[in-house]
Design an enzyme around this catalytic site. Structure first.
Site, PDB file in Angstrom:
ATOM      1  N   GLY A  17       0.956  -1.135  -0.042  1.00 20.92           N
ATOM      2  CA  GLY A  17       0.043  -0.061  -0.185  1.00 20.92           C
ATOM      3  C   GLY A  17       0.886   1.233   0.027  1.00 20.92           C
ATOM      4  N   GLY A  19      -0.065   4.198   0.246  1.00 23.26           N
ATOM      5  CA  GLY A  19      -0.750   5.509   0.855  1.00 23.26           C
ATOM      6  C   GLY A  19       0.116   6.334   1.842  1.00 23.26           C
ATOM      7  N   PHE A  20      -0.763   7.026   2.720  1.00 21.57           N
ATOM      8  CA  PHE A  20       0.033   7.625   3.847  1.00 21.57           C
ATOM      9  C   PHE A  20       0.937   6.827   4.795  1.00 21.57           C
ATOM     10  CE2 PHE A  20      -3.210  10.835   2.367  1.00 21.57           C
ATOM     11  CZ  PHE A  20      -2.540  11.917   2.105  1.00 21.57           C
ATOM     12  N   VAL A  85      -2.215  -7.460  -4.556  1.00 20.92           N
ATOM     13  CA  VAL A  85      -2.081  -8.162  -3.528  1.00 20.92           C
ATOM     14  C   VAL A  85      -3.193  -9.106  -3.456  1.00 20.92           C
ATOM     15  CG1 VAL A  85      -1.683  -8.213  -1.060  1.00 20.92           C
ATOM     16  CG2 VAL A  85      -1.047  -6.374  -2.410  1.00 20.92           C
ATOM     17  N   GLU A 176     -17.877  18.003   2.801  1.00 16.05           N
ATOM     18  CA  GLU A 176     -17.306  18.928   1.953  1.00 16.05           C
ATOM     19  C   GLU A 176     -17.850  18.478   0.344  1.00 16.05           C
ATOM     20  OE1 GLU A 176     -13.366  17.241   2.834  1.00 16.05           O
ATOM     21  OE2 GLU A 176     -12.993  18.916   4.152  1.00 16.05           O
ATOM     22  N   ASP A 306      -5.471   3.117   7.979  1.00 13.45           N
ATOM     23  CA  ASP A 306      -6.718   2.842   7.916  1.00 13.45           C
ATOM     24  C   ASP A 306      -7.231   1.629   8.366  1.00 13.45           C
ATOM     25  OD1 ASP A 306      -7.844   5.610   7.987  1.00 13.45           O
ATOM     26  OD2 ASP A 306      -9.066   5.019   6.167  1.00 13.45           O
ATOM     27  N   ALA A 322      -5.380  10.892   7.764  1.00 12.60           N
ATOM     28  CA  ALA A 322      -3.799  10.924   7.207  1.00 12.60           C
ATOM     29  C   ALA A 322      -2.762  10.986   8.040  1.00 12.60           C
ATOM     30  CB  ALA A 322      -3.878  12.175   5.972  1.00 12.60           C
TER      31      ALA A 322
END
Lengths: 434, 434
Positions: A17, A19-20, A85, A176, A306, A322
């Site tokens: 992964g 991501g962050f 994966v 948002e 996450d 994040a």
């Protein structure tokens, strides 16, 4: 896979992964004794906090994405693979990918979460989530197409239906998205149509809890509701969704017409986390690791980001945001280095950097530096922080330019329908040479 | 369609196609006596001269597209409809669209051309053209995926195949695409991979004629060939394509491996032009109108842009380029106004504004202001002219920024794979709030 990986004495860490969490881990593992393989199904790191702006035509996809292998090109000990994966074999210490298998010494699972429908996965077809560029691009297409279809039809009832949108979930993403959608209809599109009045579009924001943005103070939540309603959003509080179908959502008994439904109400662990047999998963399919983020009885396997459901040693529930992902990714990597240095491992402690959510033009709420913010200052803070954390100077300049342009001109830079399902034949002249 | 169109005394002009010709016609028809309906299957005007830069990851799609209804929002007498044109009934003076039918007083058909395969349409599947954002986005995906797959595979033969690309057609589009592709592999991607060397990618440019860019001087064509070869492109001249299949192209007996084949070798009229029964079509299915661009025996129907095959009254063959399309669109519109003013119609005369093609960084050829340009001056001229003709200040700023960035940093701003075919589940953490 390739043979060179076998004849290598360095410790092999596989990070799943980009991501962050995954990126933070790779950065932290910049050590000559370590060899890192980063695997992601996408070729890019995505700045998800701004994904709703791609869905609402404010930004182009590439503005908020960066090729993973480019981000890490200066770190020679990292190999980036774009691959699926399939399975993790904890006993054999192997990861099975779409194009082969890899053996690891250490594994950091940072596959993130995916949109969750509380067991009603059949709703996904009618109410997509907002987690990937593909989802955002398709949502942009569906939103813009709804207005186009409304302009072409002469059936009034059909027009009203086509101009009705439902956003499910009153968290930051939902708030948002609903705000951006209302501004799109009532301000950006308002002069561009001849037969319909886009400002008559209905935008519904549906939340099961009695308030929006539960992580904020009642006063900030109330401000958010008022601002959204002033922008033309119909806010439904204490209204759990009981049914989602093609073109409608049922909310506490009431049927809402919906040309496009956006799901921002929940997340669950990715399917691969279920193959982490050693780990105990919570209801949402998330991993519950040991305090150091490794799996119980699997000290060489860490979970970060996450997909982790954790209450840290200080009793703080780590949120799915994040900064938490970044902190966890870095922490997992540091524990691996601690092992190499024959040092003690440490428990993960979450540092709350605060939280913020934007509502619309000049309106946001935030809790940062121990201060409660709302209105223009919060909005300005929100913009600055997001520009700061967006990767890549080129993207920062591009996003900043787009924001300034929208602010001054009430325009959106990406009101473009690219339908990759449609037969791709041109209607514009072939315009080579000028 | 809707009733208001019936109770309107103004002359109703339908413009089919929002390319350069269609837009020019709409602009010219800004007259209180006229009501215009613009129909396009896309919601945007596309600046096709830069489409190859979207395919090669230099620009994001929205950078070179503008919503048609936004371009025309200030012109109240224009209604824009995003719809499919199914048929034109010349006797009934009706256009049949996907969502209804429209009656017209005047019709301007500006549907452009589509990629032509010289009757071998089965090749289209293996060698897509470059005419729409969807095609460009898919090509970008396929090109970037080829490098990603090459990095994941351990089979050397497979790697070589995955790093082979064939561009068919030595006109401006083919030259620009081949050049941009070579730079992408040899310069932009070169540091980002660990197992493969992107600079070993094979880029083939295939042309049936004995020279590239036939509209330029032999000296300019030779310069173009030399520059491309210096950039690592293998140029095949006098080499007609005899077969195109999955993963290969056969060029004058020789089989070239090809992970991605791009077709830039020909255009033909859109299917709708065939329903213009009054018109005589050339082999390419293009319309051959009267000197004033109206159809023989159909004075109320005009053809403009790429679907026109015309030699003007001065004996000049009108080329399929943006300026010619713009001139034709404006001319057709002026003939309609001439009718309303009881004036004589005029024959169309093409004004050659010159032509230019870029090869790569600091290299282009041009014939403008009666002067032959090549090298850096031609390249600078090419950039300036394209920025000037690109619609929308926001897009100009964005494209300029991207170009400056690539020039200084050898980077591309849109190296993002968005696969709308793929299941859209996230691998990055959900990162709401910062």
């Amino acid at each position: 896979m390739s043979t060179e990986t076998i004849t290598d004495s360095r410790t092999h860490v596989i990070v799943l992964g980009g991501g962050f969490a995954g990126l933070a881990a790779c950065r932290q593992l910049n050590d000559p004794r370590v060899r890192v393989t980063l695997v992601d199904r996408q070729n890019h790191h995505l700045f998800q906090p701004l994904l709703y702006q791609v869905a609402t035509a404010g930004l182009a996809g590439p503005d908020i994405a960066q090729p993973l292998r480019h981000i890490l090109s200066d770190q020679d000990n990292v190999t980036t693979l774009m691959d699926e994966v399939l399975r993790v074999d904890l006993d054999a210490k192997r990861v099975e990918l779409g194009h082969g298998a890899l053996a690891y010494d250490y594994l950091i699972v940072a596959l993130g979460a995916r949109t969750g429908y509380f067991g009603r996965n059949e709703w996904a077809r009618h109410a997509p989530g907002l987690k990937t560029l593909a989802e955002a691009t398709n949502l942009r297409r569906d939103l813009l197409l709804a207005f186009e279809r409304a302009e072409t039809t002469s059936d009034q009832a059909e027009r009203d239906r086509l101009l009705s949108f439902v956003v499910v979930g009153g968290g930051p993403t939902g708030v948002e998205t609903a705000g951006a959608l209302a501004e799109l209809a009532r301000r950006v599109l308002v002069d561009d149509f001849r037969r319909i009045d886009p400002s008559r579009a209905h935008v519904h924001l549906v939340e099961a809890a009695p308030k929006l943005l539960t992580m904020f103070t009642p006063e900030q939540s109330e401000y958010t509701r008022k601002r959204l309603e002033k922008m033309g959003v119909t806010v439904h509080l204490g209204s759990p969704v009981s049914e989602v179908g093609e073109g409608y959502v049922v909310v506490s008994g009431q049927r809402l017409e919906s040309a496009v439904t956006i799901w921002a109400a929940g997340v669950e662990g990715s399917p691969v986390t279920r193959t982490l047999t050693g780990a105990t998963l919570d209801r949402g399919g998330r991993v519950q690791p040991s305090p150091d983020l490794s799996l119980p009885d699997r000290r060489e396997v860490f979970a970060a980001g996450d997909l982790v459901a954790l209450t840290d040693v200080k009793g703080v529930r780590v949120p799915g945001v994040a900064p938490a992902a970044t902190q966890m990714g870095g922490h997992a990597a540091r524990q691996i280095l601690a092992d190499l240095n024959r040092k003690e491992r440490a428990a993960f402690v979450y540092t709350d950097k605060g939280s913020m959510a934007t509502i619309g033009r000049s309106a946001a709420v935030a809790y940062v530096f121990g201060i409660r913010w709302k209105g223009f200052p919060a909005w300005f803070l929100w913009m600055s922080v997001h520009l700061m954390f967006l990767l890549g100077m080129r993207n920062r300049i591009g996003v900043f330019l787009s924001w300034m342009w929208s602010y001054c001109r009430w325009q959106r830079g990406a009101r473009i329908i690219v339908d990759l399902r449609a037969p791709a034949t041109g209607t514009a002249p072939d315009a080579k040479s000028a």
